[in-house]
Design an enzyme around this catalytic site. Sequence first.
Site, PDB file in Angstrom:
ATOM      1  N   ASP A 332      67.931  45.276  32.394  1.00 15.49           N
ATOM      2  CA  ASP A 332      69.241  45.671  31.903  1.00 15.49           C
ATOM      3  C   ASP A 332      69.586  47.036  32.492  1.00 15.49           C
ATOM      4  OD1 ASP A 332      67.469  47.237  30.543  1.00 15.49           O
ATOM      5  OD2 ASP A 332      68.170  46.758  28.546  1.00 15.49           O
ATOM      6  N   ASP A 589      65.666  45.000  25.784  1.00 17.34           N
ATOM      7  CA  ASP A 589      65.295  45.528  24.470  1.00 17.34           C
ATOM      8  C   ASP A 589      66.180  45.056  23.335  1.00 17.34           C
ATOM      9  OD1 ASP A 589      67.614  46.851  25.048  1.00 17.34           O
ATOM     10  OD2 ASP A 589      66.802  48.872  24.835  1.00 17.34           O
ATOM     11  N   ASP A 593      68.478  39.781  24.732  1.00 14.14           N
ATOM     12  CA  ASP A 593      67.529  39.680  25.837  1.00 14.14           C
ATOM     13  C   ASP A 593      66.377  38.724  25.518  1.00 14.14           C
ATOM     14  OD1 ASP A 593      68.700  41.622  27.639  1.00 14.14           O
ATOM     15  OD2 ASP A 593      68.073  43.157  26.213  1.00 14.14           O
ATOM     16  N   ASN A 657      23.091  37.634  55.800  1.00 10.69           N
ATOM     17  CA  ASN A 657      21.659  37.809  55.549  1.00 10.69           C
ATOM     18  C   ASN A 657      20.960  36.491  55.262  1.00 10.69           C
ATOM     19  OD1 ASN A 657      21.693  40.576  55.913  1.00 10.69           O
ATOM     20  ND2 ASN A 657      22.113  41.010  53.765  1.00 10.69           N
ATOM     21  N   ASN A 682      18.868  41.236  46.097  1.00 11.29           N
ATOM     22  CA  ASN A 682      20.160  40.831  45.544  1.00 11.29           C
ATOM     23  C   ASN A 682      20.483  41.591  44.257  1.00 11.29           C
ATOM     24  OD1 ASN A 682      22.230  39.036  46.360  1.00 11.29           O
ATOM     25  ND2 ASN A 682      21.853  37.774  44.552  1.00 11.29           N
ATOM     26  N   ASP A 686      23.709  43.940  43.992  1.00 10.42           N
ATOM     27  CA  ASP A 686      24.749  43.673  42.998  1.00 10.42           C
ATOM     28  C   ASP A 686      24.927  44.856  42.048  1.00 10.42           C
ATOM     29  OD1 ASP A 686      25.948  41.279  43.603  1.00 10.42           O
ATOM     30  OD2 ASP A 686      24.428  40.080  42.609  1.00 10.42           O
TER      31      ASP A 686
END
Length: 880
Positions: A332, A589, A593, A657, A682, A686
């Site tokens: 608006d 608002d 709307d 890998n 791993n 990670d």
Amino acid sequence: MEATIESISPGCAASTSVPELMSLLRTDPGGLSSIEAAARLTSHGPNAIRTRRVSAWAVLKRQLNNAVLILLAVTAAVSGFLGDGTQAIIIGIILLTSIGLGFFNEYRAERATEALHSGVRHSALVRRDGNFVKVDVTQLVPGDVIRLTLGEAVPADVRLSEVSGLECNEGILTGESMTAEKSVDAVAADTALADCSDLAFMGTIVSAGDATGLVYATGADAQFGRIAARLGQRQPETDFQAGLRKFSYLLLYVALTLTVFILLANLMLRRPVIDSVLFALAIAVGITPQLLPAVVSSSLASGARDLAKRKVLVKRLVSIEDLGDIDVLITDKTGTLTEGHISFIDAVGPSGSHSDRVLRYGMLATDVDPATGGASGNDMDGALWGSQPAATTAGVERVAALPFDHIRRATSVLVDDPQMSPPARMLVTKGAPEQILARCVKVPDAAHLTLDRLFGDGRRVVAVATKPAPGRTGLTAADEVGLTLAGFLSFADNPKHAARESLAKLAALEIDVKVATGDNPQVAEKVCADLGLVSKGAITGVEMDRLDGAAFDRMVAETTVFARVTPEQKERVIISARKQGRSVGYLGDGVNDALALHAADVGVSVDSATDIAKDAADVVLLEKDLGVLADGVSEGRRIFANTIKYVLMGTSSNFGNMFSAAAASAVLPFLPILPGQILLNNLLYDSSQLAIPSDRVDPEQLHAPAHWNIAFIRRFMLTFGPISSLFDFLTFGLMIGVLHAGPPEFRTGWFVESLATQTLIIFVIRTRKIPFFRSRPGGWLVVTTLSVIAIGIGLTLSPLGPRLGFAPLPWQFFLALVVLTVAYLVLVEFTKKVFYEDPMHLAGQPRRTRGTKHRIERRAARFVHHPRASRPTAPEPAAA
């Protein structure tokens, strides 16, 4: 009176008269008493489709129900059974770490979601103890008498008893975009549900008028409740989650292929079957991103907290993803692009000169009682009365009034004016200039010039017209014809200076801003021009109604300003944009709307908005500022960008890998690395990436919505994976050809080189710029990455090293490691530059679309019961 009543079918409710239905439901027009309503709530349960309860055990079960973790557990058990205690311990640590991290992050995200949901209350206007009060929608019970108003989501299945122009958008049930007109007349028992005009269904939206009705079905017994319940307790998969799933399928396919190849190769080399199986399983585990769910849930949870600090409140965590995906924002004008403070400028006649008569009649044709004056619910009426003394209307008596509505766009009053000679009764009409001028008998040419001048100055203008009305005592819309133009009232609502910067932020995010306003198109375009928003054209609601489907869609794509539009037209614009593949946010608002907020992919409102607007929104801004909204969009995109970093890192290093391990195992007389060492590598790798959610994101990565693109990820993997393998092979040559390493030294050297290269690569692939020099990573990411490399090297040198299968390495290896790592990162940087310059690698970004399931889930979110807040809340008195 007993609280339990029999279930009533829609057919019975639709074909039964209101008095008969009230008898069946044991209620009356005055509604239920508070005591009876509480008893029925206990008997029937809350008006909810599902219950939201955070259970630590349920979260833990979801963590355990994971194929990767099951694979780890099986591998650990087999290793322990075969006497390889070291590997069993390593896998056990990995298992507990993965479960623990996943549980912690998911449980925290669940608690954050519950906090968001439990803090949101959707209310209904219900008659209890003879008075209308507001209660939470989950506390409605069969037999309640409720009031339905414009923009509201119908809170239960209702038999209508009083109707005033009620129309409902039932697309959530029928899939049809047309609204359904409602009445109080009963229909035949065999009438299809879609044709039951005397019923209003849960989850549908009141698009026009208002009504009173009798609740006959709640919760899962309602039609919408049955549909939503079929979706199950689990929310429908989002586009974000679907991308994760497809990515996992890609890695699973790669992992299975490598596993089969490694197993066959090892068996052909006559290696022990058990060792070959364990090695193949370790490879499969090594290529899977075990902590990806933890990274995602951590990102969303931290994102919700960050948005709250930026004065953006999201009702659901998934709204963060939706925010980042917006590429069209319809907003608006008042209070968003302008200051929102209406001030009265002048009252002028058709020629443009000041007119006290226009001022007096303009003040009379308002929703303010001329006898008392005072504040008005209409900003312009309030500004008008606030600028003038009450004596301006002294002696004028208002006989009747016809309030403003969005169809007529006008207000009319009957007044007795003693200042006229002789005193006479007059009809005074005030409203939008286009509508008022069209109802006038003759409009002077000077009036058009005056109006154009006022609009050109960016003024909001109201036209005032009159006609004699001798003997009339009441008003209808049909009386508003044959008028004589008296003049114009002009108001100012100056552009908001901060809006220029906010619009620039949104433009940088490649969000197409469009304006939907009830104001004149010239005024809206003037505001846009003052703020630097380039308008591609304006159209009025009247002109929009002349367009057919295809022409309407083209207009929506090519137009910036939609002026003089009704709530239904705003909704139609949003639906058209969504149909064209755009992700639409709507900021509004007001009550008018609400339809648009429901229709948008992301409905955005503000803390000062009407209850109905806030109820319909997904996101609430604590400040009505487009800059705050831009921050929310940036946060959504930042979360996605950081998740993709983890994905690209995994595909470029894990795949390389594991491919190297597969190739080496086929040519070396020993396993190139032990299964436990793969898993330890791993775990360390990670763990270093848990800081990714806090990493910085380059501004360029926020410039447009990003989507999962599996083809892009696959190309990235096939481009950067072989580079990782190349340096693995160079390490193999170094260990065997130069250092003449035995199996323990070989495995140790590759373990260290693999850990260093696959963790450090995050600094290259996290940005398209030159790392560190043009794009600085987050501090925690630097700390965790370097710490993990240090821990990995420390483990090989520690007393635990021999138990883990490691052996000390000569200093020459570490010197070569530095050279290899630097060369690897330089080659990846060069390849990255070439990769992103190839248009093929950037093409094919699909636009995101939300399906029916998502819209049902979004609507169903208002009917969620929270056991922790299950006691009935005290009803709020309805506004007078």
